[in-house]
Design a protein around this motif. Structure first.
Motif, PDB file in Angstrom:
ATOM      1  N   UNK A   1       0.816  -1.218   0.000  1.00 47.16           N
ATOM      2  CA  UNK A   1       0.000   0.000   0.000  1.00 47.16           C
ATOM      3  C   UNK A   1       0.848   1.266   0.000  1.00 47.16           C
ATOM      4  N   UNK A   2       2.141   1.133   0.362  1.00 49.19           N
ATOM      5  CA  UNK A   2       3.020   2.306   0.394  1.00 49.19           C
ATOM      6  C   UNK A   2       3.705   2.555  -0.949  1.00 49.19           C
ATOM      7  N   UNK A   3       3.697   1.537  -1.819  1.00 50.59           N
ATOM      8  CA  UNK A   3       4.448   1.606  -3.070  1.00 50.59           C
ATOM      9  C   UNK A   3       3.953   2.739  -3.970  1.00 50.59           C
ATOM     10  N   UNK A   4       4.882   3.607  -4.369  1.00 53.01           N
ATOM     11  CA  UNK A   4       4.555   4.678  -5.297  1.00 53.01           C
ATOM     12  C   UNK A   4       3.811   5.837  -4.680  1.00 53.01           C
ATOM     13  N   UNK A   5       3.488   5.740  -3.377  1.00 51.74           N
ATOM     14  CA  UNK A   5       2.819   6.845  -2.690  1.00 51.74           C
ATOM     15  C   UNK A   5       3.802   7.457  -1.698  1.00 51.74           C
ATOM     16  N   UNK A   6       3.791   6.954  -0.464  1.00 52.57           N
ATOM     17  CA  UNK A   6       4.752   7.473   0.518  1.00 52.57           C
ATOM     18  C   UNK A   6       6.131   6.845   0.363  1.00 52.57           C
ATOM     19  N   UNK A   7       6.214   5.698  -0.326  1.00 54.26           N
ATOM     20  CA  UNK A   7       7.505   5.020  -0.514  1.00 54.26           C
ATOM     21  C   UNK A   7       7.912   5.110  -1.987  1.00 54.26           C
ATOM     22  N   UNK A   8       8.915   5.940  -2.257  1.00 56.40           N
ATOM     23  CA  UNK A   8       9.469   6.150  -3.598  1.00 56.40           C
ATOM     24  C   UNK A   8      10.986   6.163  -3.487  1.00 56.40           C
ATOM     25  N   UNK A   9      11.708   6.033  -4.610  1.00 61.74           N
ATOM     26  CA  UNK A   9      13.177   6.041  -4.536  1.00 61.74           C
ATOM     27  C   UNK A   9      13.750   7.279  -3.854  1.00 61.74           C
ATOM     28  N   UNK A  10      13.101   8.425  -4.035  1.00 61.75           N
ATOM     29  CA  UNK A  10      13.613   9.649  -3.401  1.00 61.75           C
ATOM     30  C   UNK A  10      13.245   9.743  -1.928  1.00 61.75           C
ATOM     31  N   UNK A  11      12.274   8.937  -1.488  1.00 58.59           N
ATOM     32  CA  UNK A  11      11.876   8.930  -0.080  1.00 58.59           C
ATOM     33  C   UNK A  11      11.521   7.508   0.332  1.00 58.59           C
ATOM     34  N   UNK A  12      12.511   6.606   0.355  1.00 60.63           N
ATOM     35  CA  UNK A  12      12.241   5.187   0.628  1.00 60.63           C
ATOM     36  C   UNK A  12      11.871   4.935   2.082  1.00 60.63           C
ATOM     37  N   UNK A  13      10.945   4.022   2.285  1.00 64.12           N
ATOM     38  CA  UNK A  13      10.580   3.589   3.633  1.00 64.12           C
ATOM     39  C   UNK A  13      11.236   2.244   3.927  1.00 64.12           C
ATOM     40  N   UNK A  14      11.090   1.279   3.017  1.00 62.50           N
ATOM     41  CA  UNK A  14      11.701  -0.032   3.182  1.00 62.50           C
ATOM     42  C   UNK A  14      12.973  -0.154   2.368  1.00 62.50           C
ATOM     43  N   UNK A  15      13.844  -1.109   2.711  1.00 61.76           N
ATOM     44  CA  UNK A  15      15.137  -1.256   2.025  1.00 61.76           C
ATOM     45  C   UNK A  15      15.016  -1.662   0.564  1.00 61.76           C
ATOM     46  N   UNK A  16      13.910  -2.312   0.200  1.00 66.54           N
ATOM     47  CA  UNK A  16      13.746  -2.739  -1.200  1.00 66.54           C
ATOM     48  C   UNK A  16      13.577  -1.560  -2.149  1.00 66.54           C
ATOM     49  N   UNK A  17      13.311  -0.363  -1.609  1.00 67.51           N
ATOM     50  CA  UNK A  17      13.185   0.828  -2.437  1.00 67.51           C
ATOM     51  C   UNK A  17      14.473   1.642  -2.440  1.00 67.51           C
ATOM     52  N   UNK A  18      15.465   1.216  -1.664  1.00 66.74           N
ATOM     53  CA  UNK A  18      16.705   1.984  -1.537  1.00 66.74           C
ATOM     54  C   UNK A  18      17.709   1.632  -2.618  1.00 66.74           C
ATOM     55  N   UNK A  19      18.067   0.363  -2.686  1.00 67.00           N
ATOM     56  CA  UNK A  19      19.137  -0.070  -3.587  1.00 67.00           C
ATOM     57  C   UNK A  19      18.680  -0.069  -5.042  1.00 67.00           C
ATOM     58  N   UNK A  20      19.624   0.176  -5.956  1.00 63.81           N
ATOM     59  CA  UNK A  20      19.308   0.096  -7.385  1.00 63.81           C
ATOM     60  C   UNK A  20      18.943  -1.326  -7.787  1.00 63.81           C
ATOM     61  N   UNK A  21      19.314  -2.323  -6.947  1.00 58.96           N
ATOM     62  CA  UNK A  21      18.962  -3.720  -7.207  1.00 58.96           C
ATOM     63  C   UNK A  21      17.728  -4.157  -6.426  1.00 58.96           C
ATOM     64  N   UNK A  22      17.173  -3.275  -5.614  1.00 56.65           N
ATOM     65  CA  UNK A  22      16.004  -3.623  -4.819  1.00 56.65           C
ATOM     66  C   UNK A  22      14.769  -3.792  -5.696  1.00 56.65           C
ATOM     67  N   UNK A  23      13.956  -4.777  -5.379  1.00 56.14           N
ATOM     68  CA  UNK A  23      12.780  -5.089  -6.194  1.00 56.14           C
ATOM     69  C   UNK A  23      11.860  -3.882  -6.358  1.00 56.14           C
ATOM     70  N   UNK A  24      11.620  -3.158  -5.271  1.00 56.94           N
ATOM     71  CA  UNK A  24      10.691  -2.031  -5.331  1.00 56.94           C
ATOM     72  C   UNK A  24      11.251  -0.895  -6.186  1.00 56.94           C
ATOM     73  N   UNK A  25      12.541  -0.584  -6.013  1.00 53.55           N
ATOM     74  CA  UNK A  25      13.160   0.485  -6.795  1.00 53.55           C
ATOM     75  C   UNK A  25      13.151   0.150  -8.279  1.00 53.55           C
ATOM     76  N   UNK A  26      13.464  -1.108  -8.604  1.00 54.97           N
ATOM     77  CA  UNK A  26      13.473  -1.544 -10.002  1.00 54.97           C
ATOM     78  C   UNK A  26      12.062  -1.510 -10.580  1.00 54.97           C
ATOM     79  N   UNK A  27      11.118  -2.039  -9.823  1.00 58.17           N
ATOM     80  CA  UNK A  27       9.725  -2.082 -10.285  1.00 58.17           C
ATOM     81  C   UNK A  27       9.199  -0.666 -10.519  1.00 58.17           C
ATOM     82  N   UNK A  28       9.539   0.238  -9.603  1.00 57.34           N
ATOM     83  CA  UNK A  28       9.093   1.631  -9.719  1.00 57.34           C
ATOM     84  C   UNK A  28       9.696   2.295 -10.957  1.00 57.34           C
ATOM     85  N   UNK A  29      10.945   1.992 -11.226  1.00 60.62           N
ATOM     86  CA  UNK A  29      11.645   2.640 -12.337  1.00 60.62           C
ATOM     87  C   UNK A  29      11.134   2.184 -13.697  1.00 60.62           C
TER      88      UNK A  29
END
Length: 361
Positions: free
Chosen positions: A323-351
């Protein structure tokens, strides 16, 4: 047949197969990037659900490790050296960027061997390297420790959070409720450990597995192999990355790791404690172990609140189901570690991905 025609044929064969909603997990951050960048997930959906596993080292680095790193920075005259991705990973309250803004000495490096030069150039300081990674990084860290010892570079130490891939894959596959029907093994780890390192997946769990490279043809060839494994009762293992991966891997690198490290239990962020899953520096090299050198204790472990990094790292859900994906959790303001790394699933999926309502399980 040229590669473009072969890719088209593989896609048609996959879509024409009898499987429906087959869950295939890739366990490598580079595969995660390639699958999204090349749009492979869309090309094989809905026949195949491509899920990401815990192949991002920054994503599985515990909160307590970051807290301990910050504690090290509070020691007198310490320079911290780290890979760039780790800078934005939050501990209990802060990350390393916050510490650098406060004037703490932190240098970003690209190879573990770079830390030896920093130590030579700063003889009056204590240089600590945050050694995070898998079997791909561990040999270079071992070489750095061995080199420092041979050359009497005494103002350097290593704070390790080096993980081993096989134990976490065991953890995933031992879960009676997993619904993984095939695994694309991490190619980079296989280069070091060898293809045989992953044969246990098919032999112990009767799940088809394949070692693959990172081009479109590599990945689609791997998916094609896994799909057609479901026609029989006995599932097999195959190395399709023979141009880079041998059966036994890099013998020199493995010897170095055995010389410098021992395997002990370790905490994986958002997953929990896993037996014999991390490389710890042996007593022979204890002068280069930051925890012993500075008498630092890793205190407890806490999981990320609100985000579903655990479900994502274990291949149970895709990032857009958080529920946080693409709203409060984005690469520029990550909440979980998967949105931090360039190899993280969330960061990749978002990009790379358009948000689609993929259903996993």
């Amino acid at each position: 047949m040229n590669s473009k025609s072969l890719i088209s044929k593989l896609i048609k064969d996959i879509q024409a197969s009898s499987v429906e909603g087959l869950n295939i997990m890739e366990v490598c951050g580079t595969h995660t990037q390639a699958i999204s960048k090349l749009g492979i997930r869309e090309l094989v959906f809905p026949k195949i659900n491509l899920l990401s596993g815990p192949g991002c080292p920054v994503c599985v680095t515990p909160i307590s490790y970051i807290d301990a790193a910050i504690e090290l920075l509070n020691k007198e005259n310490v320079i911290l050296a780290t890979f760039g991705d780790l800078m934005r990973v939050r501990g209990t309250s802060e990350n390393l960027i916050n510490q650098r803004e406060k004037g703490k000495k932190i240098q970003i490096i690209y190879s573990p061997l770079d830390v030896l030069k920093i130590a030579k150039d700063n003889r009056n300081a204590e240089v600590v390297f945050l050694a995070v990674g898998f079997e791909t990084t561990a040999p270079l860290v071992a070489l750095s420790i061995e080199t420092a010892k041979k050359n009497n570079i005494n103002n350097v130490s290593f704070f390790t959070s080096l993980k081993s891939m096989k134990p976490v894959m065991d953890r995933i596959l031992k879960d009676k409720h997993h619904q993984i029907g095939g695994i694309i093994c991490p190619g980079h780890v296989a280069v070091v450990k060898g293809a045989e390192y992953f044969r246990f997946i098919s032999e112990e769990y009767n799940i088809p597995a394949v070692v693959a490279g990172f081009e479109a043809l590599d990945i689609l060839g791997a998916i094609h192999f896994l799909v057609h494994q479901h026609n029989g009762k006995k599932r097999s293992f195959e190395n399709l990355y023979k141009r880079c991966v041998t059966p036994q891997g890099n013998l020199f690198a493995n010897k170095l790791m055995e010389q410098v490290f021992s395997l002990y239990s370790s905490e994986w962020r958002s997953i929990g404690n896993i037996e014999k899953s991390a490389f710890y520096i042996k007593d022979k090299y204890e002068d280069y172990d930051s925890l012993k050198k500075f008498d630092i204790e890793i205190k407890g472990n806490t999981n990320d609140q609100n985000c579903i990094c655990s479900e994502i790292l274990l291949g149970r859900k895709l990032p857009n189901l958080c529920r946080l994906f693409g709203t409060s959790c984005k690469p520029e303001s990550p909440i979980g570690p998967c949105m931090v790394s360039s190899e993280g699933s969330c960061a990749v999926f978002y990009k790379y991905q358009k948000i689609r309502n993929y259903i996993t399980y």
